[in-house]
Scaffold this motif. Structure first.
Motif, PDB file in Angstrom:
ATOM      1  N   ASN A   1       0.842  -1.192   0.000  1.00  0.00           N
ATOM      2  CA  ASN A   1       0.000   0.000   0.000  1.00  0.00           C
ATOM      3  C   ASN A   1       0.884   1.252   0.000  1.00  0.00           C
ATOM      4  O   ASN A   1       1.639   1.471   0.939  1.00  0.00           O
ATOM      5  N   PRO A   2       0.795   2.094  -1.034  1.00  0.00           N
ATOM      6  CA  PRO A   2       1.642   3.288  -1.110  1.00  0.00           C
ATOM      7  C   PRO A   2       1.456   4.257   0.055  1.00  0.00           C
ATOM      8  O   PRO A   2       2.365   5.007   0.392  1.00  0.00           O
ATOM      9  N   SER A   3       0.292   4.251   0.700  1.00  0.00           N
ATOM     10  CA  SER A   3       0.066   5.193   1.798  1.00  0.00           C
ATOM     11  C   SER A   3       0.552   4.649   3.148  1.00  0.00           C
ATOM     12  O   SER A   3       0.551   5.368   4.137  1.00  0.00           O
ATOM     13  N   SER A   4       0.988   3.393   3.188  1.00  0.00           N
ATOM     14  CA  SER A   4       1.490   2.800   4.428  1.00  0.00           C
ATOM     15  C   SER A   4       2.939   3.226   4.670  1.00  0.00           C
ATOM     16  O   SER A   4       3.688   3.463   3.735  1.00  0.00           O
ATOM     17  N   SER A   5       3.327   3.288   5.936  1.00  0.00           N
ATOM     18  CA  SER A   5       4.707   3.650   6.269  1.00  0.00           C
ATOM     19  C   SER A   5       5.655   2.458   6.177  1.00  0.00           C
ATOM     20  O   SER A   5       6.857   2.608   6.339  1.00  0.00           O
ATOM     21  N   ILE A   6       5.101   1.268   5.928  1.00  0.00           N
ATOM     22  CA  ILE A   6       5.923   0.077   5.744  1.00  0.00           C
ATOM     23  C   ILE A   6       5.508  -0.621   4.453  1.00  0.00           C
ATOM     24  O   ILE A   6       4.406  -0.404   3.953  1.00  0.00           O
TER      25      ILE A   6
END
Length: 192
Positions: free
Chosen positions: A58-63
């Motif tokens: 997921n591009p919006s996740s920090s990992i």
């Protein structure tokens, strides 16, 4: 009655096995002349490290959801790294080692030094596993927010856009009751 339950249980297990086999066969890599062809995941970060890895999720996740490492790459695995002592004479955990965020930042700085000693940087990290214990000063809960804040100082930022795959595990205790976090890292050496 017992015989009927056993028969139904056996039938359910058989059906589950067949379903799992069919699912696995449908998802299995395709064998082409002795090589395995795996669908290429869509990358989630523009600035991939110079080691050929592909981070996806997921591009919006920090990992990252996962990491594909190229064949033949060399890895570095750190052992569980624990917080450095801030003040040997401190009377509390927080005076000796700090809170979860402080401890996590200290651990990540130690990992950064280990990597540097081997010619690597935090940009080469592909996976982290963190073990957290509950923080008595935070009503006995796990300070995931503090861990995430420290993580953000080293990853998924302007200086280092890399978002490694990561697991965070809440545990009952670590070797020292003063430690609130212990972290393992996996890094990949750049291509030669």
């Amino acid at each position: 009655m017992n015989k009927k339950i056993k028969s139904l249980t056996l039938a359910a297990i058989l059906m589950a096995s067949l379903s799992a086999t069919a699912y696995a066969a449908d998802k299995a890599p395709i064998e082409v002349q002795g090589t395995v062809s795996v669908p290429e995941p869509a990358p989630i970060q523009a600035a991939a490290p110079d080691n050929g890895t592909v981070f996806y999720g997921n591009p919006s996740s920090s990992i990252s959801g996962g990491v594909v490492v190229p064949e033949g790459a060399a890895y570095l695995y750190t052992s569980g790294t624990v917080p450095p002592v801030l003040n040997k004479e401190g009377k509390t955990i927080y005076e000796r080692y700090g809170d979860t965020k402080t401890q996590a930042a200290g651990v990540l700085a130690s990992i950064e030094k280990q990597l540097k000693d081997q010619g690597l940087s935090m940009k080469d990290v592909v996976y982290l596993r963190a073990y957290l214990t509950a923080d008595a000063a935070k009503e006995g809960i796990f300070d995931y927010a503090g861990w995430n804040e420290a993580y953000g100082e080293f990853f998924n930022n302007e200086k280092n856009p890399v978002k490694p795959a990561r697991s965070t595990v809440g545990v009952a205790s670590l070797v020292s009751s003063d430690w609130l976090i212990e972290i393992e890292a996996v890094a990949v050496f750049p291509k030669k």
